[in-house]
Design a protein around this motif. Structure first.
Motif, PDB file in Angstrom:
ATOM      1  N   VAL A   1       0.870  -1.176   0.000  1.00 10.46           N
ATOM      2  CA  VAL A   1       0.000   0.000   0.000  1.00 10.46           C
ATOM      3  C   VAL A   1       0.904   1.223   0.000  1.00 10.46           C
ATOM      4  O   VAL A   1       1.699   1.423   0.925  1.00 10.46           O
ATOM      5  CB  VAL A   1      -0.940   0.027   1.224  1.00 10.46           C
ATOM      6  CG1 VAL A   1      -1.823   1.274   1.183  1.00 10.46           C
ATOM      7  CG2 VAL A   1      -1.798  -1.234   1.279  1.00 10.46           C
TER       8      VAL A   1
ATOM      9  N   ALA B   1      -7.606  -0.688   2.536  1.00 11.97           N
ATOM     10  CA  ALA B   1      -6.534  -1.306   1.747  1.00 11.97           C
ATOM     11  C   ALA B   1      -5.675  -2.225   2.607  1.00 11.97           C
ATOM     12  O   ALA B   1      -5.323  -3.334   2.191  1.00 11.97           O
ATOM     13  CB  ALA B   1      -5.674  -0.215   1.093  1.00 11.97           C
TER      14      ALA B   1
ATOM     15  N   THR C   1       3.778  -1.154   3.678  1.00 13.73           N
ATOM     16  CA  THR C   1       3.212   0.157   3.374  1.00 13.73           C
ATOM     17  C   THR C   1       4.353   1.154   3.275  1.00 13.73           C
ATOM     18  O   THR C   1       5.383   1.010   3.950  1.00 13.73           O
ATOM     19  CB  THR C   1       2.213   0.638   4.454  1.00 13.73           C
ATOM     20  OG1 THR C   1       2.917   0.970   5.659  1.00 13.73           O
ATOM     21  CG2 THR C   1       1.138  -0.402   4.723  1.00 13.73           C
TER      22      THR C   1
END
Length: 153
Positions: free
Chosen positions: A11, A57, A70
């Motif tokens: 992400v 997400a 992330t």
């Protein structure tokens, strides 16, 4: 017997990526690094600095893959909400990690000291472990199979 293929989701978080002001350099770098580790990057999502979108997400990708990475949103500014969003997704509180605080105090000792804004970079989802970062004072964070990193490549 076939060898298991480990998978990862990524992400990328930040309005600056979506607006085009900042060009992402992390996707290719992370994909290459994961490949060397024997992990296939299977999906990437780019989301805005909106807690609900980050939570959505994070939950989708951490449930769908072995690992979740992330990038972005763990800096010192008010719009750096990644830690809060991931803590929400994991169902834990946000805490100031004592070792992260000490690392930041050392790093910023000759750079104006540890301000309230800079202290934001010591916040982690409760239960998170630090990932040392030799490129800046701010550590990354690991919480189980979730790896939270700064947006800087």
């Amino acid at each position: 017997m076939t060898e298991r293929i480990y998978t990862a989701g990524l992400v990328v978080i930040g309005d600056e990526i979506l607006s085009g002001r900042t060009h992402d350099k992390n996707i290719a770098q992370i994909a290459s690094w994961l490949q060397v580790q024997g992990i296939r990057l299977s999906e990437v999502r780019v989301v805005p600095d909106v807690i609900e979108r980050i939570v959505e997400a994070v939950n989708a990708l951490r449930e769908g893959y072995d690992y979740l990475f992330t990038t972005g949103g763990i800096g010192p500014t008010h719009d750096d909400i990644t830690v809060d969003a991931i803590a929400h997704a994991l169902g834990v509180e946000v805490v100031v990690h004592p070792r992260a605080r000490a690392m930041l105090e050392r790093y910023y000792g000759d750079k104006g000291g540890l301000t309230e804004a800079r202290l934001r970079m010591a916040r982690v989802p409760d239960g998170g472990e630090l990932i040392e970062n030799k490129y800046s004072g701010a550590p990354g964070i690991r919480h189980g199979s979730v790896f939270i990193m700064a947006g800087i490549p």
